[in-house]
Write a protein that holds these residues in place. Structure first.
Motif, PDB file in Angstrom:
ATOM      1  N   GLU A 180      36.166  12.304   6.535  1.00 40.64           N
ATOM      2  CA  GLU A 180      35.237  13.402   6.803  1.00 40.64           C
ATOM      3  C   GLU A 180      35.621  14.634   5.962  1.00 40.64           C
ATOM      4  O   GLU A 180      36.785  14.839   5.671  1.00 40.64           O
ATOM      5  CB  GLU A 180      35.264  13.759   8.295  1.00 40.64           C
ATOM      6  CG  GLU A 180      34.735  12.664   9.196  1.00 40.64           C
ATOM      7  CD  GLU A 180      33.245  12.388   8.991  1.00 40.64           C
ATOM      8  OE1 GLU A 180      32.569  13.198   8.337  1.00 40.64           O
ATOM      9  OE2 GLU A 180      32.776  11.350   9.475  1.00 40.64           O
ATOM     10  N   PRO A 181      34.669  15.472   5.552  1.00 37.15           N
ATOM     11  CA  PRO A 181      33.237  15.388   5.854  1.00 37.15           C
ATOM     12  C   PRO A 181      32.445  14.515   4.869  1.00 37.15           C
ATOM     13  O   PRO A 181      31.232  14.415   4.981  1.00 37.15           O
ATOM     14  CB  PRO A 181      32.797  16.841   5.746  1.00 37.15           C
ATOM     15  CG  PRO A 181      33.681  17.405   4.674  1.00 37.15           C
ATOM     16  CD  PRO A 181      35.018  16.726   4.841  1.00 37.15           C
ATOM     17  N   LEU A 226      26.270   9.691   4.993  1.00 36.68           N
ATOM     18  CA  LEU A 226      25.358   9.218   6.036  1.00 36.68           C
ATOM     19  C   LEU A 226      24.105  10.081   6.129  1.00 36.68           C
ATOM     20  O   LEU A 226      23.043   9.610   6.551  1.00 36.68           O
ATOM     21  CB  LEU A 226      26.082   9.206   7.385  1.00 36.68           C
ATOM     22  CG  LEU A 226      27.254   8.225   7.512  1.00 36.68           C
ATOM     23  CD1 LEU A 226      27.936   8.371   8.865  1.00 36.68           C
ATOM     24  CD2 LEU A 226      26.773   6.791   7.317  1.00 36.68           C
ATOM     25  N   ALA A 227      24.221  11.349   5.740  1.00 35.59           N
ATOM     26  CA  ALA A 227      23.063  12.243   5.779  1.00 35.59           C
ATOM     27  C   ALA A 227      22.135  12.041   4.591  1.00 35.59           C
ATOM     28  O   ALA A 227      21.008  12.560   4.579  1.00 35.59           O
ATOM     29  CB  ALA A 227      23.538  13.696   5.803  1.00 35.59           C
ATOM     30  N   ALA A 228      22.567  11.277   3.601  1.00 38.39           N
ATOM     31  CA  ALA A 228      21.814  11.151   2.343  1.00 38.39           C
ATOM     32  C   ALA A 228      20.393  10.619   2.512  1.00 38.39           C
ATOM     33  O   ALA A 228      19.474  11.113   1.846  1.00 38.39           O
ATOM     34  CB  ALA A 228      22.594  10.288   1.361  1.00 38.39           C
ATOM     35  N   PRO A 229      20.133   9.613   3.368  1.00 44.06           N
ATOM     36  CA  PRO A 229      18.744   9.145   3.483  1.00 44.06           C
ATOM     37  C   PRO A 229      17.779  10.228   3.947  1.00 44.06           C
ATOM     38  O   PRO A 229      16.659  10.332   3.433  1.00 44.06           O
ATOM     39  CB  PRO A 229      18.848   8.011   4.511  1.00 44.06           C
ATOM     40  CG  PRO A 229      20.245   7.515   4.379  1.00 44.06           C
ATOM     41  CD  PRO A 229      21.060   8.746   4.117  1.00 44.06           C
ATOM     42  N   GLY A 263      25.999  22.133   9.114  1.00 49.53           N
ATOM     43  CA  GLY A 263      27.147  22.612   8.351  1.00 49.53           C
ATOM     44  C   GLY A 263      27.508  21.804   7.130  1.00 49.53           C
ATOM     45  O   GLY A 263      28.437  22.179   6.400  1.00 49.53           O
ATOM     46  N   LEU A 264      26.813  20.709   6.863  1.00 57.62           N
ATOM     47  CA  LEU A 264      27.155  19.880   5.708  1.00 57.62           C
ATOM     48  C   LEU A 264      26.597  20.476   4.423  1.00 57.62           C
ATOM     49  O   LEU A 264      25.606  21.211   4.422  1.00 57.62           O
ATOM     50  CB  LEU A 264      26.601  18.467   5.881  1.00 57.62           C
ATOM     51  CG  LEU A 264      27.235  17.573   6.947  1.00 57.62           C
ATOM     52  CD1 LEU A 264      26.620  16.180   6.870  1.00 57.62           C
ATOM     53  CD2 LEU A 264      28.740  17.493   6.769  1.00 57.62           C
TER      54      LEU A 264
END
Length: 385
Positions: free
Chosen positions: A179-180, A186-189, A219-220
């Protein structure tokens, strides 16, 4: 790039080492200068073919395992043609020696799909290596086999630099992400859906996806970048710059991501100055330094022609601005970035009092992003000039 930095790039060292080894082998075998020359020709062919085969494997894996393929570019140098099939744009360039593609996550499970695509890419490369050694014959064959072997080993070296991810990174580093970085992946899609909506001009839909991203992945870097992209699409350049600057001051950003953020600060900063949203005397020095530092972190300078063209326009150098913007529009793969480059080109022509050329450039921008605030503003300025 300095000659010293160029010489010590890994692919240059591999090429030089391969050339020396081939020359030594041919001397030992006794084929002389002719054999050495033929082996170098074979090595050059292998250096062209191995990356293409590995990329074809990655493309096949992307289609097979459900990744997003947005753009496939065949060849290098000047564009000679382009067409679209579904969501994929295919571009052909004058020198057909390379194959590139914009590939990214689209569906879950993200990491497994990407790893499997990387595995298929590696298998395609290994198949070429094995075939080259099984069928090796004469200096040409020896050169080819050595080159593809060296390049395949280099591709297995895990590295992820601006605009490039190696096969080795997909195979060995991706499954062990901490992480992160893991959450970013995982947030890419969902992030991809933001940018897809922006390319269609569906800004409200993009904003909805960005809000969903904020809810699930607060926060990413990916979340913040999507929020800034929506601001830029709405013409809110100053808030975008301030958001990027705050994120950099509050977070410890690794070099690769830092280069992207610095490019964003530079581009949005120049647009904010152009739109009189922020004062030039305070922002331009910061944006200039961001652009310089991004190149220092490995961001390819040739990818920044359009951004440098806008800077030249702000500096009052319309001739340089037109040249750089035209070059950026010619070689850029992103439709939104190309539209920006055509707008800069149009404004550079306006500064040179060539409104006919400006209208021609604006037509190209309108074909790509008619909803863009810069396109709309330039259209209005031309209609009253």
């Amino acid at each position: 790039m300095s000659a010293q930095k160029l010489f010590f790039r890994p692919w240059v060292l591999i090429a030089a080492g391969c050339a020396v080894v081939l020359a030594a082998v041919e001397v030992v075998i006794g084929t002389g200068g002719t054999g050495t020359a033929l082996s170098w020709v074979g090595a050059a062919a292998g250096a062209v073919l191995l990356p293409v085969v590995a990329q074809l494997g990655l493309l096949a894996g992307s289609v097979l395992f459900g990744l997003r393929v947005r753009h496939v570019v065949v060849g290098a140098m000047r564009e000679i043609g382009s067409f679209k099939r579904g969501e994929v744009t295919f571009t052909f360039r004058a020198l057909p020696v390379t194959l590139r593609a914009q590939i990214g996550p689209w569906r879950y499970p993200v990491i497994l799909r990407c790893w499997l695509a990387g595995l298929l890419s590696a298998l395609a490369g290994f198949a070429l290596v094995a075939g080259s050694w099984l069928l090796v014959s004469g200096p040409l064959g020896r050169g080819f086999a050595l080159a593809v072997t060296g390049l395949m080993l280099y591709k297995l070296w895990p590295q992820r630099v601006p605009l490039t991810t190696s096969t080795g990174w997909l195979l060995f580093s991706l499954p062990r992400l901490g992480e992160p970085e893991r959450s970013e992946f995982l947030a890419a899609p969902l992030a991809a859906r933001v940018y897809a909506a922006l390319r269609r001009g569906e800004i409200d839909q993009a904003a909805a996806h960005a809000d969903e991203l904020s809810e699930h992945y607060p926060g990413l870097n990916a979340t913040m970048s999507c929020q800034v992209a929506v601001m830029e699409a709405r013409g809110d350049y100053a808030p975008g710059v301030l958001t990027l600057l705050k994120y950099l001051s509050d977070n410890d950003v690794p070099p690769r991501k830092m280069s992207y953020l610095l490019v964003g600060i530079a581009g949005l900063g120049f647009k904010a100055v152009e739109a009189d949203q922020l004062p030039a005397d305070t922002l331009l020095p910061t944006a200039r330094k961001a652009l310089h530092d991004a190149v220092g972190l490995g961001y390819p300078e040739f990818e920044l022609n359009g951004t440098n063209g806008l800077l030249a326009l702000l500096d009052g150098d319309a001739e340089t601005a037109a040249r750089l913007a035209a070059k950026g529009a010619e070689y850029n793969h992103s439709p939104l970035s190309r539209a920006d480059d055509f707008v800069t080109l149009a404004r550079a022509h306006m500064a040179r009092r060539d409104n006919a050329a400006a209208r021609s450039a604006l037509v190209r921008a309108e074909e790509l992003a008619p909803w863009s605030p810069r396109v709309a503003e330039t259209r209005q300025r031309l209609s009253v000039s």
